[in-house]
Design a protein around this motif. Structure first.
Motif, PDB file in Angstrom:
ATOM      1  N   CYS A   1       0.810  -1.219   0.000  1.00 22.83           N
ATOM      2  CA  CYS A   1       0.000   0.000   0.000  1.00 22.83           C
ATOM      3  C   CYS A   1       0.848   1.276   0.000  1.00 22.83           C
ATOM      4  O   CYS A   1       0.301   2.373   0.001  1.00 22.83           O
ATOM      5  CB  CYS A   1      -0.936   0.005   1.198  1.00 22.83           C
ATOM      6  N   ASN A   2       2.176   1.140   0.020  1.00 20.82           N
ATOM      7  CA  ASN A   2       3.124   2.266   0.005  1.00 20.82           C
ATOM      8  C   ASN A   2       2.970   3.210   1.194  1.00 20.82           C
ATOM      9  O   ASN A   2       3.323   4.372   1.102  1.00 20.82           O
ATOM     10  CB  ASN A   2       3.035   3.061  -1.302  1.00 20.82           C
ATOM     11  N   LYS A   3       2.443   2.720   2.301  1.00 20.25           N
ATOM     12  CA  LYS A   3       2.375   3.524   3.515  1.00 20.25           C
ATOM     13  C   LYS A   3       3.658   3.333   4.309  1.00 20.25           C
ATOM     14  O   LYS A   3       4.308   2.289   4.234  1.00 20.25           O
ATOM     15  CB  LYS A   3       1.180   3.116   4.378  1.00 20.25           C
ATOM     16  N   LYS A   4       4.017   4.357   5.100  1.00 19.28           N
ATOM     17  CA  LYS A   4       5.238   4.306   5.889  1.00 19.28           C
ATOM     18  C   LYS A   4       4.892   4.276   7.363  1.00 19.28           C
ATOM     19  O   LYS A   4       3.983   4.974   7.814  1.00 19.28           O
ATOM     20  CB  LYS A   4       6.111   5.522   5.593  1.00 19.28           C
ATOM     21  N   MET A   5       5.627   3.466   8.092  1.00 13.94           N
ATOM     22  CA  MET A   5       5.500   3.402   9.543  1.00 13.94           C
ATOM     23  C   MET A   5       6.863   3.732  10.126  1.00 13.94           C
ATOM     24  O   MET A   5       7.871   3.201   9.669  1.00 13.94           O
ATOM     25  CB  MET A   5       5.038   2.019   9.969  1.00 13.94           C
ATOM     26  N   ARG A   6       6.881   4.585  11.123  1.00 17.32           N
ATOM     27  CA  ARG A   6       8.140   5.004  11.725  1.00 17.32           C
ATOM     28  C   ARG A   6       8.203   4.511  13.160  1.00 17.32           C
ATOM     29  O   ARG A   6       7.260   4.687  13.928  1.00 17.32           O
ATOM     30  CB  ARG A   6       8.260   6.530  11.695  1.00 17.32           C
ATOM     31  N   TYR A   7       9.343   3.907  13.494  1.00 13.27           N
ATOM     32  CA  TYR A   7       9.586   3.430  14.847  1.00 13.27           C
ATOM     33  C   TYR A   7      10.802   4.146  15.394  1.00 13.27           C
ATOM     34  O   TYR A   7      11.856   4.171  14.766  1.00 13.27           O
ATOM     35  CB  TYR A   7       9.823   1.914  14.856  1.00 13.27           C
ATOM     36  N   ARG A   8      10.653   4.733  16.558  1.00 12.32           N
ATOM     37  CA  ARG A   8      11.744   5.472  17.191  1.00 12.32           C
ATOM     38  C   ARG A   8      12.796   4.497  17.693  1.00 12.32           C
ATOM     39  O   ARG A   8      12.464   3.478  18.306  1.00 12.32           O
ATOM     40  CB  ARG A   8      11.183   6.287  18.354  1.00 12.32           C
ATOM     41  N   VAL A   9      14.064   4.835  17.468  1.00 11.94           N
ATOM     42  CA  VAL A   9      15.170   4.041  17.976  1.00 11.94           C
ATOM     43  C   VAL A   9      15.853   4.872  19.046  1.00 11.94           C
ATOM     44  O   VAL A   9      16.327   5.975  18.775  1.00 11.94           O
ATOM     45  CB  VAL A   9      16.176   3.677  16.866  1.00 11.94           C
ATOM     46  N   VAL A  10      15.891   4.358  20.254  1.00 11.36           N
ATOM     47  CA  VAL A  10      16.515   5.063  21.353  1.00 11.36           C
ATOM     48  C   VAL A  10      17.866   4.414  21.615  1.00 11.36           C
ATOM     49  O   VAL A  10      17.937   3.203  21.862  1.00 11.36           O
ATOM     50  CB  VAL A  10      15.634   5.030  22.625  1.00 11.36           C
ATOM     51  N   ARG A  11      18.901   5.205  21.529  1.00 12.90           N
ATOM     52  CA  ARG A  11      20.255   4.684  21.766  1.00 12.90           C
ATOM     53  C   ARG A  11      20.437   4.485  23.271  1.00 12.90           C
ATOM     54  O   ARG A  11      20.159   5.393  24.051  1.00 12.90           O
ATOM     55  CB  ARG A  11      21.280   5.676  21.226  1.00 12.90           C
ATOM     56  N   PRO A  12      20.913   3.305  23.705  1.00 17.24           N
ATOM     57  CA  PRO A  12      21.099   3.088  25.137  1.00 17.24           C
ATOM     58  C   PRO A  12      22.209   3.987  25.671  1.00 17.24           C
ATOM     59  O   PRO A  12      23.209   4.234  25.009  1.00 17.24           O
ATOM     60  CB  PRO A  12      21.483   1.609  25.242  1.00 17.24           C
TER      61      PRO A  12
END
Length: 108
Positions: free
Chosen positions: A92-103
Motif C-alpha cells: 500500500c506504500n504507507k510508511k511506519m516510523r519506529y523510534r530508535v533510542v540509543r542506550p
C-alpha cells in the motif's frame, strides 16, 4: 446480547492464539502470501475483541494500514533515518516510523 468474557484465562488464550496465527503466517508466506495476510487479520480481530495489545514483536510484522504480513526484502523496505526506522509497506506504500533510542553509556 451476551456479555463478552474478560477473565484472565480468556485473555491468555487470546494471546496464545495470536502467537499461533503469526507463526502460521510466517510459515505460509513463501507459498501463500494472501493466506498469511488473512492470519494477521484474524489475529488483529482477536486482539480487538478481547481488548488486548499485540506484542511489540508481532506489531512490527504487519502493516497497520492494510494488515499485510511483512517480510523484509520481499514486501517491505526498511530504512534508518534520523533516529527512526522507517518501514515502507510495498503493498500500500504507507510508511511506519519506529523510534530508535540509543542506550546510554552509564547503564549496564
Amino acid at each position: 446480547m451476551k456479555e463478552k468474557s474478560r477473565s484472565p484465562a480468556t485473555r491468555m488464550i487470546a494471546r496464545e492464539r495470536i502467537e499461533v496465527l503469526f507463526g502460521q503466517a510466517e510459515q505460509a508466506f513463501p507459498d501463500h502470501p494472501e493466506r498469511s495476510n488473512r492470519y494477521v487479520e484474524l489475529a488483529r480481530k482477536i486482539a480487538m475483541r478481547q481488548r488486548i495489545r499485540i506484542d511489540r514483536a508481532f506489531r512490527r510484522r504487519y502493516c497497520h494500514h492494510c494488515s499485510a504480513f511483512l517480510v523484509p526484502g520481499r514486501n517491505m523496505r526498511v530504512r534508518v533515518s534520523r533516529g527512526n526506522v522507517v518501514v515502507t509497506c510495498q503493498s500500500c506504500n504507507k510508511k511506519m516510523r519506529y523510534r530508535v533510542v540509543r542506550p546510554s553509556a552509564g547503564k549496564e
